[in-house]
Design an enzyme around this catalytic site. Structure first.
Site, PDB file in Angstrom:
ATOM      1  N   ASP A   8      48.396  26.130 -27.547  1.00  0.00           N
ATOM      2  CA  ASP A   8      47.835  27.365 -28.091  1.00  0.00           C
ATOM      3  C   ASP A   8      48.838  28.487 -27.864  1.00  0.00           C
ATOM      4  OD1 ASP A   8      45.650  25.880 -28.712  1.00  0.00           O
ATOM      5  OD2 ASP A   8      44.192  27.111 -27.633  1.00  0.00           O
ATOM      6  N   ASP A 129      34.240  24.790 -35.758  1.00  0.00           N
ATOM      7  CA  ASP A 129      34.174  25.253 -34.369  1.00  0.00           C
ATOM      8  C   ASP A 129      32.791  25.837 -34.146  1.00  0.00           C
ATOM      9  OD1 ASP A 129      36.980  24.689 -34.244  1.00  0.00           O
ATOM     10  OD2 ASP A 129      37.316  26.576 -35.297  1.00  0.00           O
TER      11      ASP A 129
HETATM   12  O1  AMZ Z   1      40.282  29.902 -29.080  1.00  0.00           O
HETATM   13  C1  AMZ Z   1      39.995  30.611 -30.046  1.00  0.00           C
HETATM   14  N1  AMZ Z   1      39.446  31.819 -29.911  1.00  0.00           N
HETATM   15  C2  AMZ Z   1      40.241  30.149 -31.407  1.00  0.00           C
HETATM   16  C3  AMZ Z   1      40.826  28.915 -31.752  1.00  0.00           C
HETATM   17  N2  AMZ Z   1      41.256  27.968 -30.928  1.00  0.00           N
HETATM   18  N3  AMZ Z   1      39.960  30.780 -32.532  1.00  0.00           N
HETATM   19  C4  AMZ Z   1      40.338  29.995 -33.574  1.00  0.00           C
HETATM   20  N4  AMZ Z   1      40.874  28.847 -33.076  1.00  0.00           N
HETATM   21  C5  AMZ Z   1      41.376  27.740 -33.879  1.00  0.00           C
HETATM   22  C6  AMZ Z   1      40.313  26.869 -34.494  1.00  0.00           C
HETATM   23  C7  AMZ Z   1      41.013  26.327 -35.711  1.00  0.00           C
HETATM   24  O2  AMZ Z   1      41.870  25.255 -35.370  1.00  0.00           O
HETATM   25  O3  AMZ Z   1      39.894  25.839 -33.656  1.00  0.00           O
HETATM   26  O4  AMZ Z   1      42.090  28.297 -34.995  1.00  0.00           O
HETATM   27  C8  AMZ Z   1      41.865  27.498 -36.164  1.00  0.00           C
HETATM   28  C9  AMZ Z   1      41.114  28.274 -37.179  1.00  0.00           C
HETATM   29  O5  AMZ Z   1      41.776  29.430 -37.531  1.00  0.00           O
HETATM   30  P1  AMZ Z   1      41.293  30.270 -38.812  1.00  0.00           P
HETATM   31  O6  AMZ Z   1      42.148  31.486 -38.810  1.00  0.00           O
HETATM   32  O7  AMZ Z   1      41.486  29.375 -39.983  1.00  0.00           O
HETATM   33  O8  AMZ Z   1      39.861  30.575 -38.576  1.00  0.00           O
END
Ligand code: AMZ
Length: 361
Positions: A8, A129
């Site tokens: 991350d 998620d």
């Molecule tokens: O940890 C977080 N706050 C977080 C995270 N890990 N927020 C988003 N994400 C990850 C999701 C997915 O893989 O699990 O970012 C991706 C989604 O991003 P977006 O911008 O398409 O919503």
């Protein structure tokens, strides 16, 4: 089951959040490239990169780190966080990202997901998620009005080929995965599911594999040492399918394909080369007849279904670097559609005989 280490990214560093909370951050490294190299050297076959700044902002913010990681590692990477347009998908694929992960747009712009899947197939993954059943978006800072299960069904209808399911309440907590939710999704949905959130032991991985998850994303546990990646990979690759082929080791490319050479089991003659995806391989294993995936028609085909010239598969071998299959077959008739026994019946001109002689040992 595939184990995918997560990196991350926040402000160019490698961090882990607790339940996705940007206020509860642990920095694990200032050098994400060295982390990526470490997971590769411990045997990872793929990396999961999340641009956390991007997810909150709505556009990629850690492209530099992503590019550097791609340049440094040999294994494919999947990238998510801030991908909100087809242009961004294309930009990431053009810099060598293997698969792009869409989260927020799955809820907010489903038509974009449909377009992306039509154009890029297996290179598009949707990440679902969820917190208390409800899907969260925009860096998990917003709660939507759709449940994980509803969104999963919608996405499959739009042509999504693979889903990631993350349980937000467990993410970064080192507790345990939400096995019930994973089991429900696996039984409800007929595309591969990758599970994430709360995985903190090899037992958790084994249970997810048993439930039918295609993969598991491990984050905090490999950084704290709760899971030793090398040991986990070893433990999971021991699992065999009934016929002895270790499906986990097969390296499908980013389109989900692997070339398969068909060779006459009796004479050794090479008959043909075609591509298989996971489903074709599973059908071959289940039926004993060769199944392939047609890249032009974009569908599975059972060799011989039209002509009657089936290939009965006696054995499947995989090469040393696990990216090509060899099917030892018993052909029911000519393997080539031209009526020739083998598709390799023409000699390509241009190789000078003189060259051949001078090159002789
Ligand atoms: O940890 C977080 N706050 C977080 C995270 N890990 N927020 C988003 N994400 C990850 C999701 C997915 O893989 O699990 O970012 C991706 C989604 O991003 P977006 O911008 O398409 O919503």
């Amino acid at each position: 089951m595939e184990i995918i280490p997560a990196i991350d990214l926040r402000n160019g560093r490698c961090v882990r959040l607790y339940q996705g909370d940007y206020g509860k951050e642990t920095v694990f490294s200032d050098d994400p490239v060295s982390m990526a190299l470490r997971w590769q050297s411990e045997g990872a076959k793929r990396l999961h990169l999340i641009d956390l700044d991007g997810a909150a902002k709505g556009e990629p913010c850690n492209l530099d780190s992503i590019k550097k990681i791609i340049a440094a590692v040999k294994i494919p990477v999947q990238v998510g966080g801030g991908i909100r347009s087809l242009k961004t998908v294309e930009q990431l694929l053009s810099i060598g990202v293997g698969r792009t992960i869409l989260g927020t747009v799955a809820v907010e712009k489903p038509e974009l997901v449909k377009k992306a899947c039509k154009k890029y197939g297996e290179q598009i993954i949707v990440s679902i998620d969820a917190k208390d059943r409800w899907v969260a978006t925009r860096g998990w800072l917003e709660k939507s009005k759709v449940t994980a299960s509803e969104l999963a069904t919608r996405m499959i209808d739009l042509g999504v080929r693979r889903l990631i399911y993350t349980d937000i309440s467990r993410d970064g907590t080192l507790t345990s995965p939400n096995f019930e939710a994973v089991a429900e999704l696996v039984s409800q949905i007929n595309v591969p599911i990758i599970a994430a959130g709360g995985i903190s032991s090899i037992e958790h991985l084994a249970k997810l594999s048993k439930l039918g998850a295609e993969g598991a994303i491990v984050g905090k546990a490999i950084y704290t040492g709760d899971i030793n990646l090398k040991e986990a990979l070893k433990a999971m690759s021991r699992k065999k399918t009934p016929k002895g082929l270790k499906l986990e080791i097969v390296k499908f490319d980013d389109k989900g394909l692997i070339p398969a050479i068909a060779q006459d089991a009796k004479t050794g003659e090479v008959l043909m080369v075609a591509y298989v995806n996971r489903e074709a391989l599973e059908k071959t294993l289940a039926t004993g007849q060769a199944w392939f995936y047609s890249r032009s028609r974009k569908e599975l085909w059972n060799k011989g279904a039209t002509s009657g010239n089936y290939l009965y598969v006696k054995k499947i071998l995989i090469d040393c670097d696990e990216d090509t299959l060899l099917l030892k077959v018993d052909p029911a008739g000519p393997a080539c559609h031209t009526g020739n026994r083998s598709c390799f019946f023409r000699e390509l001109g241009g190789l000078s005989i003189k060259g051949k002689d001078t090159l002789q040992r």
